[in-house]
Scaffold this active site. Sequence first.
Site, PDB file in Angstrom:
ATOM      1  NE  ARG A 120       0.082  10.493  10.171  1.00 33.52           N
ATOM      2  CZ  ARG A 120      -0.368   9.466   9.450  1.00 33.52           C
ATOM      3  NH1 ARG A 120      -1.549   8.993   9.698  1.00 33.52           N
ATOM      4  NH2 ARG A 120       0.371   8.958   8.482  1.00 33.52           N
TER       5      ARG A 120
ATOM      6  CE  LYS B  13      -1.663   1.598   4.029  1.00 26.14           C
ATOM      7  NZ  LYS B  13      -1.346   2.997   4.327  1.00 26.14           N
ATOM      8  CG  ASN B  14       2.318   2.659   3.478  1.00 24.06           C
ATOM      9  OD1 ASN B  14       1.155   2.966   3.185  1.00 24.06           O
ATOM     10  ND2 ASN B  14       2.702   2.430   4.718  1.00 24.06           N
TER      11      ASN B  14
ATOM     12  NE  ARG C 186      -7.026   4.441   5.849  1.00 21.90           N
ATOM     13  CZ  ARG C 186      -6.448   5.542   6.322  1.00 21.90           C
ATOM     14  NH1 ARG C 186      -6.709   5.956   7.541  1.00 21.90           N
ATOM     15  NH2 ARG C 186      -5.604   6.225   5.582  1.00 21.90           N
TER      16      ARG C 186
ATOM     17  CG  ASP D 220       3.362   1.541   9.459  1.00 21.40           C
ATOM     18  OD1 ASP D 220       3.566   1.775   8.250  1.00 21.40           O
ATOM     19  OD2 ASP D 220       3.027   2.428  10.263  1.00 21.40           O
TER      20      ASP D 220
ATOM     21  CB  CYS E  69      -4.417   6.192  11.062  1.00 22.52           C
ATOM     22  SG  CYS E  69      -5.090   4.794  10.183  1.00 22.52           S
TER      23      CYS E  69
END
Length: 422
Positions: free
Chosen positions: A125, A26-27, A401, A309, A120
């Site tokens: 952030r 995903k990243n 997600r 993560d 999230c």
Amino acid sequence: MFNMEQQLIVSGGKRLVGELEIEPSKNAFLPILAACVLCEGEIFLENFVDLSDILCMREILESLNVHSFLQNGGIYIDARNVRNNKITHEMTQKIRASIFISGALLSRFRNAVVAFPGGCKIGARPIDLFVKGFRALGVNVVEKHGYIYCHGQNMHAGEVIFDFPSVGATESLIMCATLLDGVTTLKNVAKEPEIVDLQNFLNLCGAKISGAGTDQIVVEGVKSLHGTSFSVMPDRIVAGTYLLAAATVGGDVLLKNFRLKDSESLISFLRQTACKIDIKGDTIRLKASGRQPCIESVQTLPFPFFPTDLQSQMLVLQSVSNGSSIIEENVFENRFAIVPELCKMGAKIAVRGRAAHVYGVEKLFGADVSSCDLRAGAALVIAGMKAEGYTTICNVHFIDRGYEKIEEKFGALGAEIRRVNV
Ligand code: EPZ
């Protein structure tokens, strides 16, 4: 497809046995999709992963007249007629990666208007490192009413020195410099493998970028980028989630499409347990049974150290290991939201500042728990597979997600997980 009101019901006590292919990252996928805005040709990404974050990014691209469609197991993206539209709050609220596009729009159009991003709730952030980087390249950035207005008429190649190795800011500044005339040097950058994948993708499109994976990246600007075909790297965090699940629950799991160089820190920690780990080429096999000896101390740090993560998933393993341990979260300031949920299941964890102090227990017990962020949600699935009885996990949309059909993937290994509509 991604229903906001669903729950997972996990029946614990089943060992995990079998084989799984690791899905694309995903990243890596998200910044590469954002980088397609730079390309004046058609892109074909040869693999695909069905995640709600990817769907969100595709919707954002569509709002810029960048069309994409799935075919032959991959995804075609066409940014030849991209329009430099404002990226609105409604779109950026869903995913943090929306902010990555600002660098690509600046590079291609010399201006961008992007709402502050969502994502999230694992910390504030902020985007100050993006703004500081753009300003170092001559962009006039005005922050107003939750948007950044980036005017790049006078932007130029130059040098950016990051105060912190931010993954997203590194990726966005790479994109920003790609079509800038001259050589840009980015220092104190993040070294995550997903950044190397972005560099490899952009260079196949005609960019001239070097140094990704080290703490200094050099971008020699080019006039334009053409299309290409590319295969996105496997998801090291999903792989680590499966490995930590097998170590926690017990079993014999073989993962294909595994890249050791992406996961050396996790593997070195797992070698402190009684798990049997066998790595051959791009496969890894992990065998585990009974209660693991605890790993006394784990710290999350930017790559190549232990990834934030995987912190929640490691916390679950430690909560049922033999002994006391400490897990320190050094990347985000609010990433222990899973702790109260694990304590409902019988875990003994106390959070003091950036450290979670864990006293390993023999058993967890099924409970009704709530997923509060993507990785914590996946970690609760692991806890549910370990626990005695049934665990109901709500807010499953967080998990969707970043994990493709998590109940089916773990189900293929013998877990009993049902998705129900509420
Ligand atoms: C990326 O987020 C990942 N997301 C995150 O994965 C991952 O946890 C994180 O990198 C760290 O590895 C994507 O790639 C889409 P950062 P990002 O900028 O880029 C602070 C998941 O679960 N910071 O490296 O947002 C920030 O607050 C997600 O898949 C600033 O202060 O992470 C944090 O404390 C969660 N100012 C630290 O840096 C800025 O301008 C690291 O953040 C930017 C960041």
